[in-house]
Design a protein around this motif. Structure first.
Motif, PDB file in Angstrom:
ATOM      1  N   VAL A 102     -13.912  15.847   6.703  1.00 29.38           N
ATOM      2  CA  VAL A 102     -13.689  16.667   5.504  1.00 29.38           C
ATOM      3  C   VAL A 102     -12.936  15.898   4.429  1.00 29.38           C
ATOM      4  O   VAL A 102     -13.410  15.763   3.300  1.00 29.38           O
ATOM      5  N   ASN A 103     -11.761  15.385   4.750  1.00 28.76           N
ATOM      6  CA  ASN A 103     -10.886  14.787   3.748  1.00 28.76           C
ATOM      7  C   ASN A 103     -11.249  13.331   3.492  1.00 28.76           C
ATOM      8  O   ASN A 103     -11.200  12.494   4.402  1.00 28.76           O
ATOM      9  N   GLU A 104     -11.611  13.030   2.259  1.00 27.00           N
ATOM     10  CA  GLU A 104     -11.967  11.668   1.884  1.00 27.00           C
ATOM     11  C   GLU A 104     -10.688  10.854   1.724  1.00 27.00           C
ATOM     12  O   GLU A 104      -9.791  11.219   0.968  1.00 27.00           O
ATOM     13  N   ILE A 105     -10.600   9.736   2.435  1.00 28.14           N
ATOM     14  CA  ILE A 105      -9.375   8.941   2.384  1.00 28.14           C
ATOM     15  C   ILE A 105      -9.583   7.531   1.859  1.00 28.14           C
ATOM     16  O   ILE A 105      -8.622   6.876   1.463  1.00 28.14           O
ATOM     17  N   LEU A 106     -10.831   7.058   1.863  1.00 30.82           N
ATOM     18  CA  LEU A 106     -11.048   5.660   1.531  1.00 30.82           C
ATOM     19  C   LEU A 106     -12.512   5.423   1.188  1.00 30.82           C
ATOM     20  O   LEU A 106     -13.399   6.062   1.764  1.00 30.82           O
ATOM     21  N   ASN A 107     -12.772   4.514   0.226  1.00 33.39           N
ATOM     22  CA  ASN A 107     -14.122   4.036  -0.071  1.00 33.39           C
ATOM     23  C   ASN A 107     -14.137   2.527   0.092  1.00 33.39           C
ATOM     24  O   ASN A 107     -13.289   1.831  -0.480  1.00 33.39           O
ATOM     25  N   ILE A 108     -15.070   2.008   0.879  1.00 27.39           N
ATOM     26  CA  ILE A 108     -15.112   0.576   1.140  1.00 27.39           C
ATOM     27  C   ILE A 108     -16.527   0.034   0.951  1.00 27.39           C
ATOM     28  O   ILE A 108     -17.508   0.772   1.032  1.00 27.39           O
ATOM     29  N   GLN A 109     -16.595  -1.276   0.735  1.00 21.34           N
ATOM     30  CA  GLN A 109     -17.886  -1.920   0.487  1.00 21.34           C
ATOM     31  C   GLN A 109     -17.822  -3.372   0.930  1.00 21.34           C
ATOM     32  O   GLN A 109     -16.824  -4.057   0.714  1.00 21.34           O
TER      33      GLN A 109
END
Length: 781
Positions: free
Chosen positions: A499-506
């Motif tokens: 549910v809770n978005e904590i990080l975006n990575i690539q």
């Protein structure tokens, strides 16, 4: 009914009048600390180190202790060496034998008065000086690593003669006990105080059975067993106390380990349960105090040396090395529906109760069906873990055979939050009325008796999931709602509990220009709160530098140079093994679990020389379980890197074969041009890398949570639909426990001296730290 319960309450009150002359709560805590120290030195469990420890105990420690009791040979207390203390510990846990041996060899029971444990942090210089004077050829503190010099005890003037007791067998019996009581809540004050009360009731039960000449081999649960052991470790007090209670020294029989159905321990536990409930009117089983199965298999691949690898600094652009996430509490719960009353005649028969959480969580998200003991005639207990919040909902159901339909007759709920309020007991036994919407029921509402126990709360694992930032429309139907973002599909979003978005990575090619044209620069980035990107990791040499060089991630090799896992070096030392290890080890003996794509992160330290699991990476389902907050970000990074390895393998199949250089695109390949490797099979320098991945995480679909062909995401949800388990992508369910679940030790209660045998038990109480725990087939994974 009221008079019966009043009598049972009186029996319990009388049991609590039993007096013991030692602080059993403090003794239990000290015992747990000592057993943990022994478990960090497992050479003491068998082999040459154990043999030497036994020799030192018999010929050095016991004579020194006897001399100390005669004339107090030191101003302060004696400090017993760890190896001698372990043998002494096991010897005292056979109190009748210990008393006999001490009296035959030294004329009295050698007590622990003015003696301190080796783990209490007391200075040992005074004791060591006395030891060296008495045993100049024998070192005081044994180096317990399997490489100590040969013993000099053959030249000492030790015990007058050998007792003949089989110490090796005694140690073997006690070696598994620590695993049963090493759960993190076991030293909780509330649990231990309740355990002392239950131990007194256990002694009272033995006393009553002796008075009634009942032959029952009493088997304690592990909370009771822990307190029983603490009592025995004070031998003089134990002998005096038990003689005052049952007129003789209560024997502790730990020689029986047969836990099969119908065996001595299983039958003894069933009898003990029945007598306990008849005498005290409360359940004998207790959450967190039952047999938890055999200890996990030890790691077969143990790192030889765990040194921090020299790392090149990585610019962090203000990056923080940790992620602070809210952490919930987890409890283990055991529930039984004991009885029902005031049920209309037309609704009698074919009754059961559905149990669920009002708001399902990631641990308990199913509906469990329970029989009612008074109706079905047999005990059914369900055991499960859940978050310490919300309500447990109980719904009484009636099944109509003719129409094959189920009709709800009423429901009630129990608040987990209220149950766990400070000062509350860790159990509940009460009647609950069931409000109903049905008409024409009798005026008096139906009631069910719910008996429930739970453990003290412990921190819950962080449950994380990796999903594409912008999945296809087909995929999006199964995904939780995400914040609208401008990130393209190459980004991956990390969610907590789906549910809770904590990080975006690539993952991307590095923009840094390198002199070596054959080098493949790669880096892992994340988006910061202001939308800017910062560097999480970059490929360097034969591995990855993580989090501003705080960690270095690379292939772990053994002494022969073969790769067997991944090493994460930094402030701590972590090895990532293929499959489920240690506490995560698969427990279902009925069918093998699919461990493809599953890896366990294990921390090694002085406190955990044999490893402590800190995270479970399920690359196939793109889910992570992380136990420690310091491991959150390293686990995310390493899981993402390994997922990209799998993605590279998946996209580069050729005629059904896998490229030998499997780690080429993501780990330890700066020596070959990527196109050259993809175009043809090159040198087998990285064959061991390929073999490692091919045997542990090779599969063609389910990369980064997305099927490579269908683009159907595999998600970790909190509902009964779709994937509901980070372990094996299967729905979780409560565990049903047979009545034959057993706790710790066992003992007979018709104690009249002499030996102890099945059917003619005359030797006092008994104990088995391997006690039976007959669990329902197919349950308790």
């Amino acid at each position: 009914m009221v008079m019966e319960q009043k009598q049972r309450n009186q029996e319990w009150a009388e049991a609590q009048q039993i007096v013991t002359s030692t602080d059993l709560v403090a003794g239990a805590k000290q015992q747990l600390k000592f057993l943990a120290a022994v478990d960090r030195n497992r050479h003491l469990y068998g082999g040459p180190v154990l043999d030497r420890a036994i020799c030192r105990y018999k010929h050095c420690w016991l004579p020194l202790l006897a001399k100390h009791m005669d004339s107090r040979i030191s101003e302060g207390p004696l400090v017993v060496p760890l190896d001698c203390e372990w043998i002494w510990h096991c010897h005292r846990l056979n109190p009748v034998q210990y008393k006999i041996d001490c009296q035959e060899l030294y004329g009295r029971i050698l007590d622990n008065w003015n003696v301190l444990s080796s783990v209490q942090g007391t200075c040992t210089k005074q004791t060591e000086a006395i030891w060296n004077r008495m045993y100049p050829s024998e070192i005081y503190e044994l180096n317990i690593d399997g490489n100590s010099p040969k013993s000099g005890t053959g030249n000492t003037t030790g015990a007058l003669r050998d007792s003949g007791y089989d110490f090796v067998a005694a140690v073997k019996r006690q070696s598994s006990f620590f695993y049963q009581v090493s759960r993190p809540y076991m030293n909780n004050d509330v649990l231990l105080k309740e355990a002392v009360a239950r131990y007194k009731a256990f002694l009272y039960l033995i006393k009553r059975n002796r008075e009634k000449a009942n032959r029952c081999f009493c088997v304690p649960t592990y909370d009771i067993d822990l307190i029983w052991h603490a009592h025995q470790l004070n031998p003089v007090s134990y002998c005096r106390d038990t003689v005052a209670i049952i007129t003789k020294v209560l024997e502790h029989d730990d020689t029986d380990s047969d836990r099969t159905k119908g065996g001595k321990l299983n039958a003894g536990f069933l009898q003990t349960t029945k007598l306990w409930e008849e005498t005290f009117g409360m359940n004998y089983w207790k959450a967190g105090a039952m047999h938890r199965g055999n200890a996990p298999s030890p790691l077969t691949i143990t790192p030889i040396q765990l040194n921090t690898v020299a790392k090149k600094a990585v610019s962090s652009d203000g990056f923080q090395n940790t992620i602070l996430l809210p952490q919930k509490k987890l409890v283990e719960v055991m529930v039984e529906i004991a009885a029902i009353k005031d049920l209309p005649v037309r609704h009698q028969g074919n009754l059961f109760v559905n149990l669920r959480k009002a708001e399902p969580d990631v641990h308990f998200n199913t509906k469990t069906r329970l029989s009612i003991q008074s109706e079905s005639g047999y005990k059914q207990v369900t055991s499960f873990q859940c978050e310490l919040e919300g309500e447990l909902v109980f719904e009484l159901m009636h099944y109509t055979t003719f129409t094959k339909s189920e009709t709800p007759l009423g429901r009630t709920s129990v608040s987990l939050t209220k149950l766990s309020e400070p000062g509350s007991p860790l159990w509940m036994d009460d009647w609950f009325e069931l409000p109903t919407d049905l008409e024409n029921l009798d005026c008096r509402p139906v009631s069910i008796r719910i008996t429930l126990s739970f453990t003290p709360a412990i921190p819950m694992e962080y449950m994380l999931q990796m999903i594409p930032a912008n999945p296809s429309m087909k995929s999006a139907r199964s995904l939780p709602l995400l914040k609208r973002t401008n990130l393209d599909r190459s980004w991956t979003v990390i969610l907590q509990e789906g549910v809770n978005e904590i990080l975006n990575i690539q993952m991307r090619d590095s923009k840094v220009v390198v002199a070596d044209k054959n080098r493949l620069p790669r880096e892992l980035i994340r988006t910061a709160g202001d939308g800017k990107t910062c560097l999480l990791a970059e490929l360097q040499g034969t591995g990855w530098s993580l989090m501003n060089s705080k960690w270095f991630f690379h292939l772990q090799r053994d002494s022969s140079g073969e790769g067997h896992g991944f090493k994460l070096s930094g402030d701590r030392q972590v090895i990532i093994y293929p499959g489920k290890k240690l506490e995560y080890e698969a427990r279902n003996c009925c069918e093998e679990e699919d461990e493809q794509g599953v890896m366990t992160a294990v921390e090694f330290s002085a406190a955990y020389p044999y490893g402590k699991s800190v995270a479970l990476l399920n690359l196939k389902c793109s889910t992570l379980k992380v136990k420690e907050d310091w491991m959150i970000l390293p686990a995310i990074i390493t899981a993402f890197i390994l997922s990209n390895v799998l993605q590279h393998i998946t996209k580069n199949k050729e005629n059904g074969k896998w490229i030998n250089d499997a780690l080429d695109a993501s780990i330890c390949n700066n020596e070959y041009n990527r196109k050259e490797v993809e175009g043809k099979y090159s040198s087998n320098i990285y064959t061991d890398n390929y073999q490692f991945l091919a045997s542990t995480v090779m599969f063609s679909n389910c990369v980064d949570g997305v099927d490579m062909q269908e683009e159907t995401p595999v998600i970790f949800s909190g509902s009964n639909e779709g994937v509901t388990s980070a372990d094996n992508c299967n729905g979780s369910s409560a565990e049903t426990v047979a009545a034959s679940i057993c706790g710790g030790c066992s003992g007979c209660t018709n104690c009249k001296g002499g030996g102890c045998a099945v059917g003619n038990c005359k030797g006092g109480g008994g104990c088995s730290s391997h006690c039976s725990g007959g669990r329902s087939k197919g349950l308790y994974n």
